[in-house]
Design a protein around this motif. Structure first.
Motif, PDB file in Angstrom:
ATOM      1  N   ASN A 166     -11.040   5.932  -3.622  1.00 47.57           N
ATOM      2  CA  ASN A 166     -10.997   5.704  -2.179  1.00 47.57           C
ATOM      3  C   ASN A 166     -12.314   6.072  -1.502  1.00 47.57           C
ATOM      4  OD1 ASN A 166      -8.092   5.161  -0.586  1.00 47.57           O
ATOM      5  ND2 ASN A 166      -7.900   5.682  -2.746  1.00 47.57           N
ATOM      6  N   VAL A 198      -4.380   3.378   6.416  1.00 47.38           N
ATOM      7  CA  VAL A 198      -3.749   2.222   5.780  1.00 47.38           C
ATOM      8  C   VAL A 198      -4.297   0.921   6.357  1.00 47.38           C
ATOM      9  CG1 VAL A 198      -1.569   1.008   5.401  1.00 47.38           C
ATOM     10  CG2 VAL A 198      -1.652   3.499   5.201  1.00 47.38           C
ATOM     11  N   LEU A 234       0.826  -1.196   0.000  1.00 45.07           N
ATOM     12  CA  LEU A 234       0.000   0.000   0.000  1.00 45.07           C
ATOM     13  C   LEU A 234       0.868   1.257   0.000  1.00 45.07           C
ATOM     14  CD1 LEU A 234      -2.821  -1.046   2.480  1.00 45.07           C
ATOM     15  CD2 LEU A 234      -2.801  -1.150  -0.013  1.00 45.07           C
ATOM     16  N   VAL A 291      -3.693   4.702  -1.213  1.00 45.51           N
ATOM     17  CA  VAL A 291      -4.542   4.969  -0.047  1.00 45.51           C
ATOM     18  C   VAL A 291      -4.532   6.465   0.225  1.00 45.51           C
ATOM     19  CG1 VAL A 291      -4.993   4.452   2.375  1.00 45.51           C
ATOM     20  CG2 VAL A 291      -3.862   2.741   0.917  1.00 45.51           C
ATOM     21  N   PHE A 333      -7.959   0.484   5.187  1.00 43.17           N
ATOM     22  CA  PHE A 333      -7.998   0.162   3.755  1.00 43.17           C
ATOM     23  C   PHE A 333      -7.671  -1.308   3.561  1.00 43.17           C
ATOM     24  CE2 PHE A 333      -6.222  -0.345  -0.451  1.00 43.17           C
ATOM     25  CZ  PHE A 333      -6.882   0.550  -1.273  1.00 43.17           C
ATOM     26  N   TRP A 369     -10.810   7.599   4.835  1.00 41.38           N
ATOM     27  CA  TRP A 369     -10.510   6.503   5.752  1.00 41.38           C
ATOM     28  C   TRP A 369     -10.319   6.948   7.195  1.00 41.38           C
ATOM     29  CZ3 TRP A 369     -11.474   1.821   3.999  1.00 41.38           C
ATOM     30  CH2 TRP A 369     -11.490   1.626   2.613  1.00 41.38           C
TER      31      TRP A 369
END
Length: 314
Positions: free
Chosen positions: A257, A295, A7, A283, A298, A288
């Motif tokens: 995202n 991270v 990622l 990401v 995700f 998020w």
């Protein structure tokens, strides 16, 4: 789904133009700045200006604009830097948690930016990026919904599907800025349906759900189970990020995202899986951070989507 790549928590890495502009700005190479930004058009140009302008040297931008007051790019970058600095003073806290002294400094800097941008519009009224940043100053100075809509009309006359400007209007229509959920949701839906198939504008629907969850978290389960919310989100995803015409033009990572998380939260695992495949390793902090470490979340949701069998949400 193929083996997951490591990622990358750096949206800019997917958009090398951001680094090119920032390097050119740091080197005070205006010709290089102009050339790089000039490769982008419409909303992508405005997004690049906003991403790069927030860290630019203010004195350098002021000197460039002083040399050519009609340079819309210099004005837009300078306006972005000034509004970034102003919001750093205000912070992202709710109004009740911002001190009177912070508000005074915040408004003073926004008034300075607004004065400069008004002059910039007079010199170059056909630059949507300048108008877009005036939407930010309008919200911070609380000039009212009618004035915001007037400024947006100026952008829409130049580019009817200018996503960065639509994102600012959507913020203005949130209850926290004097709007209502009904106004915000209607604007997101209308802008999505009006934009061409495959356009990024469908992200407005995903971000509208994000705003609901951010500000009305106590009703989270009700919001996520709401049939209309789920239907609007699915239709927006099908029309934008999941449409065959969707392009990885500037800003596509943020779009992917936003849809990835919102689709996971409504348990539309089939669509979420496809969006994760599009997002790849990239990401972003938004959205998020709503659910925790970007991270980690995700990776967790991507794994859950990859291992799920398609079924109707809920």
């Amino acid at each position: 789904m193929p083996p997951a790549a490591p990622l990358v928590f750096d949206e800019n890495a997917a958009h090398p133009d951001v680094w090119e502009v920032r390097v050119a700005l740091a080197a005070k190479d205006w010709a290089a700045v102009t050339a790089t930004v000039g490769r982008q058009h419409g909303g992508a140009r405005t997004q690049l200006i906003r991403w790069a302008g927030g860290t630019a040297d203010r004195a350098f931008l002021e000197s460039v604009r002083a040399a050519d007051p009609a340079d819309g790019l210099a004005a837009a970058l300078l306006g972005q830097r000034m509004t970034t600095d102003a919001w750093a003073i205000r912070t992202r806290n709710l109004a009740r948690d911002v001190s009177p002294a912070q508000f005074r400094r915040f408004h003073a800097m926004l008034r300075e930016a607004e004065e400069m941008l008004v002059d910039a519009v007079a010199h170059n009224p056909a630059d949507p990026a300048v108008w877009c940043i005036r939407l930010i100053t309008a919200r911070g100075l609380e000039v009212g919904q009618a004035e915001v809509r007037r400024r947006y009309a100026a952008v829409a006359a130049l580019d009817p599907h200018h996503l960065p400007a639509q994102e600012q209007v959507q913020q203005q229509l949130c209850p926290k800025w004097g709007g209502s959920w009904a106004e915000m949701d209607a604007f997101a839906q209308d802008a999505t349906q009006a934009a061409p198939e495959g356009a990024h504008n469908g992200v407005l629907v995903a971000d509208a759900l994000y705003e609901h969850l951010l500000l009305d978290g106590g009703n989270r389960d009700k919001l996520l189970r709401n049939k209309d919310n789920r239907q609007r989100l699915a239709e927006a995803a099908d029309r934008s990020v999941l449409h065959p015409a969707f392009e990885r033009t500037f800003g596509w990572v943020a779009v992917a995202n936003s849809f990835a998380l919102m689709l996971c939260l409504v348990k539309d695992w089939g669509r979420a899986k496809r969006v994760f495949e599009i997002a790849g390793p990239w990401v972003t902090e938004h959205p998020w951070h709503l659910v925790g470490d970007p991270v980690a979340k995700f990776a967790r949701y991507r794994g859950r989507a990859a291992g799920s069998r398609w079924r109707r949400p809920w």
